[in-house]
Scaffold this active site. Structure first.
Site, PDB file in Angstrom:
ATOM      1  N   GLY A  49      -7.597  -8.316  32.991  1.00  0.00           N
ATOM      2  CA  GLY A  49      -6.453  -7.883  32.208  1.00  0.00           C
ATOM      3  C   GLY A  49      -5.425  -8.951  31.904  1.00  0.00           C
ATOM      4  N   LYS A 100      -2.062   9.249  28.052  1.00  0.00           N
ATOM      5  CA  LYS A 100      -1.486   8.809  29.321  1.00  0.00           C
ATOM      6  C   LYS A 100      -1.199  10.062  30.135  1.00  0.00           C
ATOM      7  CE  LYS A 100       0.383   5.643  32.075  1.00  0.00           C
ATOM      8  NZ  LYS A 100      -0.315   4.444  32.566  1.00  0.00           N
TER       9      LYS A 100
END
Length: 230
Positions: free
Chosen positions: A171, A37
């Site tokens: 998603g 990330k």
């Protein structure tokens, strides 16, 4: 693919849960997995962020790396600037991902929001990191009305930068999809110029981790290690 960049067409559309599903499927296949990330925003020090959520759902065998954390829920460069902190740039992201790729079978680089959200004040983006890595980009998009336009714009931005679109994943697939959502399953591959590679069901992130790992392969197409098909 050793490195896969996961980008959304916007925020709050299931990108982290999709990343967790990708990691879970890869682990189940016996692959070593790292999740990177580059910039976590809107989370206080010590609070669980996206990397924590991926590891919680997919398993602690996932190597999780967070390069920077900025306090306010804004674009990374804006949040960094307002906090007086040093932003993270594409070169740093690419270097970290490349190093992880020497130690893992699969590295998932999860962006913040959309493809062109700024990481730094020089205008560096996730797309720039993908270009430096030569890595394909998986586009996570919502199911309903408006998704065709945002997906087409993201795909156009990828092509303009000579970046490969690995495919599209919805998603958050609703339990009761409306007409637009159902039609979008057929239309998304056309506007993206890339295959539809899965639908992650609404509420998947609320499943018990063991159930999540068992079911994840059913949400992703064979190209991503799963068994999903339309």
């Amino acid at each position: 693919m050793a490195i896969l960049v996961v980008s959304g067409t916007g925020t709050e559309i299931g990108k982290t849960i999709t990343t967790a599903a990708l990691a879970a499927v890869a682990l189940a296949a016996g692959r070593s997995v790292a999740v990177l990330k580059p910039a976590q925003t809107g989370v206080a020090p010590g609070e669980p962020g996206d990397v924590f959520e991926v590891r919680r759902l997919a398993g602690e065998a996932v190597t999780g790396v967070e390069l920077a954390r900025f306090p306010e829920p804004l674009a990374p460069n804006t949040s960094a600037r307002r906090a007086g902190m040093t932003p993270v740039g594409p070169e740093e992201v690419a270097e970290a991902a490349a190093k992880l790729a020497t130690e893992h079978d699969l590295v998932l680089v999860e962006g913040a929001g959309g493809l062109l959200v700024r990481f730094d004040d020089e205008g560096g983006t996730l797309a720039d990191a993908a270009r430096l890595l030569g890595a394909p980009v998986l586009v996570v998009t919502p199911a309903g009305l408006g998704t065709l336009n945002s997906t087409a714009l993201t795909a156009e931005a990828l092509r303009a930068r000579d970046l490969a679109c690995a495919g599209v994943v919805v998603g958050i697939w609703p339990a009761e999809p409306d007409l637009a959502s159902r039609c979008n399953l057929a239309d998304l591959p056309e506007v993206a110029g890339a295959p539809l590679l899965g639908t992650v069901p609404e509420g998947a992130g609320r499943l018990a981790p063991a159930d999540f790992r068992t079911r994840a392969a059913g949400w992703l197409a064979p190209a991503l290690g799963g068994v999903w098909s339309i």
